[in-house]
Design a protein around this motif. Structure first.
Motif, short mmCIF file in Angstrom:
data_model
loop_
_atom_site.label_atom_id
_atom_site.label_comp_id
_atom_site.label_asym_id
_atom_site.label_seq_id
_atom_site.Cartn_x
_atom_site.Cartn_y
_atom_site.Cartn_z
N ASP A 254 -0.68 -0.57 5.83
CA ASP A 254 -0.53 0.65 5.04
C ASP A 254 0.22 0.36 3.74
OD1 ASP A 254 2.15 0.43 5.81
OD2 ASP A 254 2.02 2.00 7.31
N THR A 255 0.16 1.33 2.84
CA THR A 255 0.87 1.27 1.57
C THR A 255 1.41 2.67 1.27
OG1 THR A 255 0.70 0.63 -0.78
CG2 THR A 255 -1.15 1.82 0.15
N THR A 256 2.43 2.73 0.45
CA THR A 256 3.01 4.04 0.12
C THR A 256 2.03 4.85 -0.73
OG1 THR A 256 4.11 3.10 -1.82
CG2 THR A 256 5.37 3.20 0.24
N MET A 257 2.11 6.16 -0.59
CA MET A 257 1.24 7.06 -1.34
C MET A 257 2.06 8.28 -1.74
SD MET A 257 -1.57 7.50 -2.81
CE MET A 257 -2.32 5.97 -2.25
N THR A 280 -0.74 5.60 2.98
CA THR A 280 -2.18 5.49 3.21
C THR A 280 -2.41 4.27 4.08
OG1 THR A 280 -2.93 6.59 1.18
CG2 THR A 280 -4.43 5.04 2.19
N THR A 281 -3.01 4.47 5.24
CA THR A 281 -3.30 3.40 6.18
C THR A 281 -4.75 2.96 6.02
OG1 THR A 281 -1.67 4.12 7.81
CG2 THR A 281 -3.49 2.78 8.62
N SER A 282 -4.95 1.65 6.04
CA SER A 282 -6.30 1.09 6.06
C SER A 282 -6.56 0.53 7.46
CB SER A 282 -6.45 -0.02 5.02
OG SER A 282 -7.67 -0.71 5.19
N LEU A 283 -7.65 0.95 8.07
CA LEU A 283 -8.09 0.44 9.37
C LEU A 283 -9.47 -0.18 9.17
CD1 LEU A 283 -7.17 3.67 11.31
CD2 LEU A 283 -6.04 1.48 11.69
N LEU A 284 -9.62 -1.42 9.58
CA LEU A 284 -10.90 -2.11 9.39
C LEU A 284 -11.36 -2.65 10.73
CD1 LEU A 284 -11.83 -4.05 6.26
CD2 LEU A 284 -12.68 -4.83 8.47
N PHE A 295 -9.71 5.04 5.97
CA PHE A 295 -8.45 5.30 5.28
C PHE A 295 -7.88 6.62 5.80
CE2 PHE A 295 -10.78 2.47 2.55
CZ PHE A 295 -9.82 1.64 1.99
N VAL A 296 -6.56 6.64 6.00
CA VAL A 296 -5.87 7.83 6.49
C VAL A 296 -4.58 7.99 5.70
CG1 VAL A 296 -4.97 9.06 8.48
CG2 VAL A 296 -6.78 7.36 8.79
N THR A 297 -4.35 9.17 5.11
CA THR A 297 -3.15 9.42 4.30
C THR A 297 -2.32 10.53 4.94
OG1 THR A 297 -4.27 8.75 2.27
CG2 THR A 297 -2.32 10.12 2.03
N GLY A 298 -1.02 10.30 5.01
CA GLY A 298 -0.11 11.30 5.56
C GLY A 298 1.22 10.68 5.92
N HIS A 299 1.99 11.35 6.78
CA HIS A 299 3.31 10.87 7.18
C HIS A 299 3.25 9.76 8.22
CE1 HIS A 299 5.76 13.54 4.86
NE2 HIS A 299 5.27 14.64 5.40
N ARG A 300 2.11 9.58 8.90
CA ARG A 300 2.05 8.60 9.99
C ARG A 300 1.98 7.17 9.46
NH1 ARG A 300 -1.68 12.41 12.45
NH2 ARG A 300 -3.39 11.12 11.69
N HIS A 301 2.60 6.24 10.21
CA HIS A 301 2.53 4.82 9.90
C HIS A 301 1.21 4.23 10.38
CE1 HIS A 301 6.53 4.49 8.35
NE2 HIS A 301 7.12 4.83 9.48
N ASN A 449 -4.57 -11.12 7.70
CA ASN A 449 -4.96 -9.73 7.50
C ASN A 449 -5.44 -9.46 6.08
OD1 ASN A 449 -5.27 -7.20 8.75
ND2 ASN A 449 -3.35 -6.43 7.91
N SER A 450 -5.90 -10.50 5.40
CA SER A 450 -6.24 -10.39 3.98
C SER A 450 -7.36 -9.37 3.73
CB SER A 450 -6.66 -11.75 3.42
OG SER A 450 -5.60 -12.67 3.51
N ILE A 451 -8.33 -9.27 4.62
CA ILE A 451 -9.44 -8.35 4.42
C ILE A 451 -8.96 -6.91 4.40
CG2 ILE A 451 -10.00 -8.21 6.89
CD1 ILE A 451 -12.94 -8.04 6.08
N CYS A 452 -7.93 -6.61 5.19
CA CYS A 452 -7.37 -5.26 5.22
C CYS A 452 -6.53 -5.00 3.97
CB CYS A 452 -6.54 -5.09 6.48
SG CYS A 452 -6.01 -3.40 6.81
N GLU A 453 -5.79 -6.01 3.54
CA GLU A 453 -4.98 -5.85 2.33
C GLU A 453 -5.86 -5.65 1.11
OE1 GLU A 453 -2.34 -9.15 2.11
OE2 GLU A 453 -1.16 -8.53 3.84
N ARG A 454 -7.01 -6.33 1.08
CA ARG A 454 -7.94 -6.12 -0.05
C ARG A 454 -8.48 -4.70 -0.03
NH1 ARG A 454 -9.56 -11.50 1.25
NH2 ARG A 454 -11.30 -10.73 2.51
N ALA A 455 -8.74 -4.16 1.16
CA ALA A 455 -9.22 -2.78 1.25
C ALA A 455 -8.19 -1.81 0.70
CB ALA A 455 -9.56 -2.45 2.71
N LEU A 456 -6.91 -2.08 0.95
CA LEU A 456 -5.85 -1.18 0.47
C LEU A 456 -5.77 -1.12 -1.05
CD1 LEU A 456 -2.81 -1.69 2.86
CD2 LEU A 456 -4.10 0.41 2.48
N LYS A 457 -6.37 -2.08 -1.72
CA LYS A 457 -6.34 -2.06 -3.18
C LYS A 457 -7.05 -0.82 -3.74
CE LYS A 457 -5.82 -7.02 -4.00
NZ LYS A 457 -6.41 -8.24 -4.61
#
Length: 531
Positions: A254-257, A280-284, A295-301, A449-457
């Protein structure tokens, strides 16, 4: 001009800072106070990291400004006989043939126009030798012509109006079929969603561009059209969630939003809420030979959003492999998974302190480089997960065991201080060793986990360009578009064509969404459909 001297260092404790901010809140305008508050809290955070020895200047520089490179060859350039670095001594490599050019066949989005020969036809005599007969080749010659146009073009239909000189009745010419029934064509909404969430183009910027080009598209109108288009995406997105939950391998991070409505709710709460951060969490998910991005955005980790996804998983399904970094908030808390940790994060522990411990860090990074080379070879050979596991056991097991033994010897023989930065990096590897080396134990486990980090971009690009979502509803719409757009990218489908197809066949997609995934929608769409 004299150089300015060093400033006086002022240190404030947390209570003193809060007292100062309370005084400033009543003296400054709200906007000025918010900026000053963030600056002071940032300074306190940086000073705290340095005081607690939790960072280095190099790590702090990468944290704030980003890392330019983490390649071992760039961190430790190899000297040559002349004393110059290998990069400085080497001559520029010749460009490969065709570098920078795109073959005509690779313009998959281009409109196809077949041009027959104006004078010759199959079966005619050859005009050169006058003996042979001409036949049509399967592969035609290809020529690409690229033109430019406004992103959103408009056509103004001027309908003739006739008036009776006697009764005064006005008769207007009927609009042609191409005028359509609505002002905005159905393709406008998907294009807006693609530009906003796939390309990071905010509404106000597009509004200005279109105004310059004489076709105004106000930001408020853009949102209405995009939100309407998002309704057709919901059924397929729900089906993708259920399918992704069955994945054999699931990445998460995830990353801050920023979501303005959630921030205001937190500030207006009578009591401080348990969770104030917004992410914003990225799940792949890898499932049935496909990769699905969510992608999921909110208070959850990230771990909590993974639990939400796994609640859809079939009860008889075996635990999936979960790839994430070693943060405690990332693993699933409610469901069993086979945990794999990101080896790139373990490697980064040594990249951050390479300037302080060059010889030891170089040794570690070079050993890890061998592992990544073996993994690249396995990908080139297109090995099955089981064959890839055997390949790594044959080639990667020994260097990883030797690296672990070498690190333990450094600590046991007192060559490295356990509380130093290098000791911390060693202990990070020891603590997470089983999860960092799951690729040597479980078929299908990745290295990082690079593929997930690229998605978070995608989410980071939106945060940089649009600054924030206004409401939770807007954040959900962004998650919806990003999920489908990035899933299209992962399976090499045309995102815009796919979004338009879901608009044209919204009813069919609602009734049978599993036939309208990015990898099978073209097989489902009626033959001859060109959009």
């Amino acid at each position: 001009m004299a150089k300015p001297g060093a400033p006086d260092i002022v240190t404030l404790s947390s209570p003193q800072l809060e007292e100062l901010l309370a005084k400033l809140a009543g003296m400054l305008p709200a906007e000025t106070y918010q900026v000053l508050e963030k600056l002071l809290r940032t300074l306190q955070w940086v000073m705290g990291l340095i005081e607690a020895k939790q960072t280095t200047i190099g790590r702090l520089q990468r944290l704030i400004f980003g890392a330019k490179t983490e390649k071992t060859s760039q961190i430790f350039p190899q000297p040559t006989a002349s004393g110059l670095s290998a990069e400085a001594a080497a001559e520029p490599a010749p460009k490969r043939k065709g570098h920078g050019r795109t073959a005509a066949a690779n313009y998959t989005g281009a409109q196809r126009v077949t041009v027959p020969h104006p004078q010759l036809h199959p079966g005619d005599s050859c005009p050169d030798c006058n003996k042979g007969k001409l036949y049509l080749l399967k592969q035609p010659a290809q020529l690409v012509r690229i033109t430019a146009q406004s992103l959103f073009a408009a056509t103004r239909f001027e309908l003739e109006k006739l008036r009776c000189a006697l009764c005064g009745k006005i008769l207007t010419a009927p609009p042609p079929p191409e005028a359509g029934l609505e002002k905005y064509a159905p393709s406008v909404g998907p294009m807006l969603g693609y530009l906003r969430f796939g390309g990071g183009l905010p509404h106000y910027r597009l509004d200005k561009m279109q105004t310059d080009l004489g076709v105004r598209l106000p930001a408020s109108t853009q949102w209405e059209l995009m939100a309407k288009a998002g309704q057709a995406l919901e059924p397929v997105h729900e089906a993708l969630l259920t399918l992704a939950a069955q994945g054999q391998l699931i990445h998460n991070d995830d990353t801050t939003m920023r979501v303005q409505s959630l921030s205001r709710e937190t500030q207006a709460a009578a009591e401080p809420p348990e969770r104030t951060g917004i992410f914003t969490t990225s799940l792949l998910s890898h499932v049935e030979g496909h990769r699905i991005a969510l992608f999921v955005t909110g208070h959850r980790h990230a771990g909590e959003n993974l639990d939400q996804l796994l609640s859809r998983r079939a009860t008889e399904a075996p635990p999936p492999i979960q790839m994430c970094d070693a943060l405690s908030r990332n693993p699933s808390k409610e469901f069993q998974t086979i945990l794999a940790n990101c080896l790139a994060h373990g490697r980064r522990q040594f990249v951050d302190i390479a300037s302080d411990f060059p010889q030891d860090c170089q040794h570690v990074l070079e050993r890890l480089s061998e592992i990544y080379k073996y993994d690249a070879q396995a990908k080139e050979l297109k090995l099955t997960p089981e064959a890839r596991l055997r390949f790594h056991l044959e080639h990667s097991q020994k260097p990883m065991d030797e690296l672990q033994l070498w690190m333990r010897e450094q600590l046991e023989q007192k060559r490295v201080e356990p509380n130093s930065g290098l000791g911390d990096a060693f202990n990070y590897m020891f603590k997470h060793w089983p999860a960092l080396t799951l690729f040597l134990q479980k078929a299908g486990a990745p290295l990082d986990n690079s593929i997930c980090e690229r998605a978070l971009k995608m989410a980071i690009l939106h945060r940089k360009n649009s600054l924030a979502y206004k409401t939770q509803n807007g954040a959900h719409l962004g998650d919806l578009f990003m999920s489908l757009i990035h899933t299209c990218r992962l399976c090499a489908a045309n995102p815009l064509d796919y979004l338009n197809a879901l608009q044209r066949y919204a009813g069919e997609a609602r009734e049978n969404p599993t036939r309208w995934f990015p990898w099978n929608y073209r097989e489902t769409a009626p033959a001859g459909d060109t959009g």
